[in-house]
Design a protein around this motif. Structure first.
Motif, mmCIF file in Angstrom:
data_model
loop_
_atom_site.group_PDB
_atom_site.id
_atom_site.type_symbol
_atom_site.label_atom_id
_atom_site.label_comp_id
_atom_site.label_asym_id
_atom_site.label_seq_id
_atom_site.Cartn_x
_atom_site.Cartn_y
_atom_site.Cartn_z
ATOM 1 N N LEU A 195 4.378 -0.633 -11.916
ATOM 2 C CA LEU A 195 3.456 -0.132 -13.182
ATOM 3 C C LEU A 195 4.065 1.157 -14.016
ATOM 4 O O LEU A 195 3.460 1.608 -14.794
ATOM 5 C CB LEU A 195 1.881 0.592 -12.359
ATOM 6 C CG LEU A 195 1.194 -0.661 -11.762
ATOM 7 C CD1 LEU A 195 -0.077 -0.378 -11.234
ATOM 8 C CD2 LEU A 195 1.026 -2.029 -12.699
ATOM 9 N N LYS A 196 5.075 1.767 -13.403
ATOM 10 C CA LYS A 196 5.770 2.899 -14.050
ATOM 11 C C LYS A 196 4.939 3.821 -14.155
ATOM 12 O O LYS A 196 4.801 4.913 -15.089
ATOM 13 C CB LYS A 196 6.423 2.279 -15.654
ATOM 14 C CG LYS A 196 7.048 1.221 -15.608
ATOM 15 C CD LYS A 196 8.552 1.328 -15.040
ATOM 16 C CE LYS A 196 9.356 0.212 -15.042
ATOM 17 N NZ LYS A 196 9.703 -0.491 -13.906
ATOM 18 N N GLU A 197 4.117 4.164 -13.090
ATOM 19 C CA GLU A 197 3.311 5.349 -12.949
ATOM 20 C C GLU A 197 4.482 6.538 -12.546
ATOM 21 O O GLU A 197 5.088 6.523 -12.001
ATOM 22 C CB GLU A 197 2.213 5.334 -12.125
ATOM 23 C CG GLU A 197 1.163 4.353 -12.471
ATOM 24 C CD GLU A 197 -0.155 3.992 -11.448
ATOM 25 O OE1 GLU A 197 -0.171 4.895 -10.444
ATOM 26 O OE2 GLU A 197 -0.907 3.059 -11.930
ATOM 27 N N LYS A 198 3.845 7.762 -13.083
ATOM 28 C CA LYS A 198 4.521 8.626 -13.117
ATOM 29 C C LYS A 198 4.101 9.781 -12.027
ATOM 30 O O LYS A 198 2.910 9.853 -11.903
ATOM 31 C CB LYS A 198 4.636 9.705 -14.420
ATOM 32 C CG LYS A 198 5.276 9.066 -15.494
ATOM 33 C CD LYS A 198 6.858 8.951 -15.310
ATOM 34 C CE LYS A 198 7.286 8.286 -16.674
ATOM 35 N NZ LYS A 198 8.209 7.197 -16.475
ATOM 36 N N LEU A 239 4.531 3.572 -3.931
ATOM 37 C CA LEU A 239 5.768 2.975 -4.148
ATOM 38 C C LEU A 239 5.639 2.154 -5.374
ATOM 39 O O LEU A 239 6.417 1.860 -6.318
ATOM 40 C CB LEU A 239 6.418 2.868 -3.072
ATOM 41 C CG LEU A 239 6.940 3.867 -2.123
ATOM 42 C CD1 LEU A 239 7.609 3.467 -0.898
ATOM 43 C CD2 LEU A 239 7.643 4.970 -2.775
ATOM 44 N N PHE A 240 4.635 1.078 -5.096
ATOM 45 C CA PHE A 240 4.619 -0.063 -5.900
ATOM 46 C C PHE A 240 4.103 0.163 -7.355
ATOM 47 O O PHE A 240 4.385 -0.247 -8.224
ATOM 48 C CB PHE A 240 3.795 -1.216 -5.391
ATOM 49 C CG PHE A 240 4.239 -1.993 -4.032
ATOM 50 C CD1 PHE A 240 5.927 -1.900 -3.820
ATOM 51 C CD2 PHE A 240 3.257 -2.652 -3.327
ATOM 52 C CE1 PHE A 240 6.180 -2.506 -2.739
ATOM 53 C CE2 PHE A 240 3.882 -3.324 -2.025
ATOM 54 C CZ PHE A 240 5.191 -3.319 -1.878
ATOM 55 N N SER A 259 -0.250 1.267 4.025
ATOM 56 C CA SER A 259 -0.224 0.380 2.701
ATOM 57 C C SER A 259 -0.516 1.335 1.411
ATOM 58 O O SER A 259 -0.263 1.354 0.471
ATOM 59 C CB SER A 259 -1.752 -0.284 2.774
ATOM 60 O OG SER A 259 -2.605 0.440 3.093
ATOM 61 N N VAL A 260 -1.099 2.675 1.895
ATOM 62 C CA VAL A 260 -1.330 4.028 1.028
ATOM 63 C C VAL A 260 0.308 4.158 0.266
ATOM 64 O O VAL A 260 0.215 4.351 -0.847
ATOM 65 C CB VAL A 260 -1.967 5.078 1.440
ATOM 66 C CG1 VAL A 260 -1.962 6.298 0.639
ATOM 67 C CG2 VAL A 260 -3.345 4.651 2.051
ATOM 68 N N VAL A 261 1.103 4.332 1.159
ATOM 69 C CA VAL A 261 2.575 4.702 0.804
ATOM 70 C C VAL A 261 2.928 3.504 -0.205
ATOM 71 O O VAL A 261 3.735 3.864 -1.049
ATOM 72 C CB VAL A 261 3.394 5.073 2.042
ATOM 73 C CG1 VAL A 261 4.833 5.092 1.729
ATOM 74 C CG2 VAL A 261 2.891 6.113 2.852
ATOM 75 N N PHE A 262 2.942 2.250 0.431
ATOM 76 C CA PHE A 262 3.501 1.299 -0.348
ATOM 77 C C PHE A 262 2.719 1.108 -1.758
ATOM 78 O O PHE A 262 3.324 0.766 -2.535
ATOM 79 C CB PHE A 262 3.335 0.004 0.546
ATOM 80 C CG PHE A 262 4.367 -0.283 1.679
ATOM 81 C CD1 PHE A 262 5.500 -0.368 1.421
ATOM 82 C CD2 PHE A 262 3.849 -0.260 2.923
ATOM 83 C CE1 PHE A 262 6.507 -0.447 2.644
ATOM 84 C CE2 PHE A 262 4.766 -0.348 4.022
ATOM 85 C CZ PHE A 262 6.023 -0.528 3.782
ATOM 86 N N THR A 263 1.592 1.366 -1.731
ATOM 87 C CA THR A 263 0.824 1.365 -3.050
ATOM 88 C C THR A 263 1.306 2.213 -3.964
ATOM 89 O O THR A 263 1.555 2.031 -5.196
ATOM 90 C CB THR A 263 -0.826 1.508 -2.884
ATOM 91 O OG1 THR A 263 -1.198 0.655 -1.838
ATOM 92 C CG2 THR A 263 -1.463 1.546 -4.196
#
Length: 135
Positions: free
Chosen positions: A109-112, A103-104, A97-101
């Motif tokens: 959220l367009k986080e860099k 990636l999501f 879930s850390v990986v998916f979070t």
């Protein structure tokens, strides 16, 4: 607080595995959810944050409701998996879930993310899959 969260999450997995034994996973999830609901509302009432309810926007409500549905589905899947397998395997897969979070957060959220952070992400994927395969 993040560190305490991880300690409680680890304890939750062990306690949940013990609690789901000889019972239906959906019932175990419902009981656990009821305890969480009561605990959180007691804390909200004690610290007075319930006064902020009228300030919630439609957007707040929509995303909190969607988050609640996602949490419920996650818990139902998690408890069902715990009822079938070893806690060490289930937790290793669940921690993806850390990986998916990450990636999501990049997609929605367009986080860099820097190259260093992305390398860390790929290391998490590899370690999680390796741990799942080992157990």
């Amino acid at each position: 607080m993040g560190f305490l969260s991880s300690i409680f999450a680890g304890a939750t997995s062990i306690l949940s595995k013990c609690g789901v034994k000889n019972t239906k996973s959906k019932l175990a999830t419902a009981l656990r959810t009821s305890v969480v609901l009561i605990l959180v509302w007691v804390i909200v009432l004690i610290n007075g944050s319930y006064n902020q309810i009228p300030n919630l926007t439609l957007n707040n409500w929509i995303f909190l409701l969607l988050s609640g549905f996602a949490t419920g589905l996650s818990w139902l899947c998690y408890y069902y998996a715990l009822s079938l397998g070893q806690v060490s395997v289930i937790v290793s897969i669940d921690r993806l879930s850390v990986v998916f979070t990450i990636l999501f957060s990049i997609i929605f959220l367009k986080e860099k993310q820097s190259i260093k952070e992305l390398n860390g992400l790929f290391c998490l994927i590899i370690v999680s899959l390796f741990m799942a395969l080992l157990t």
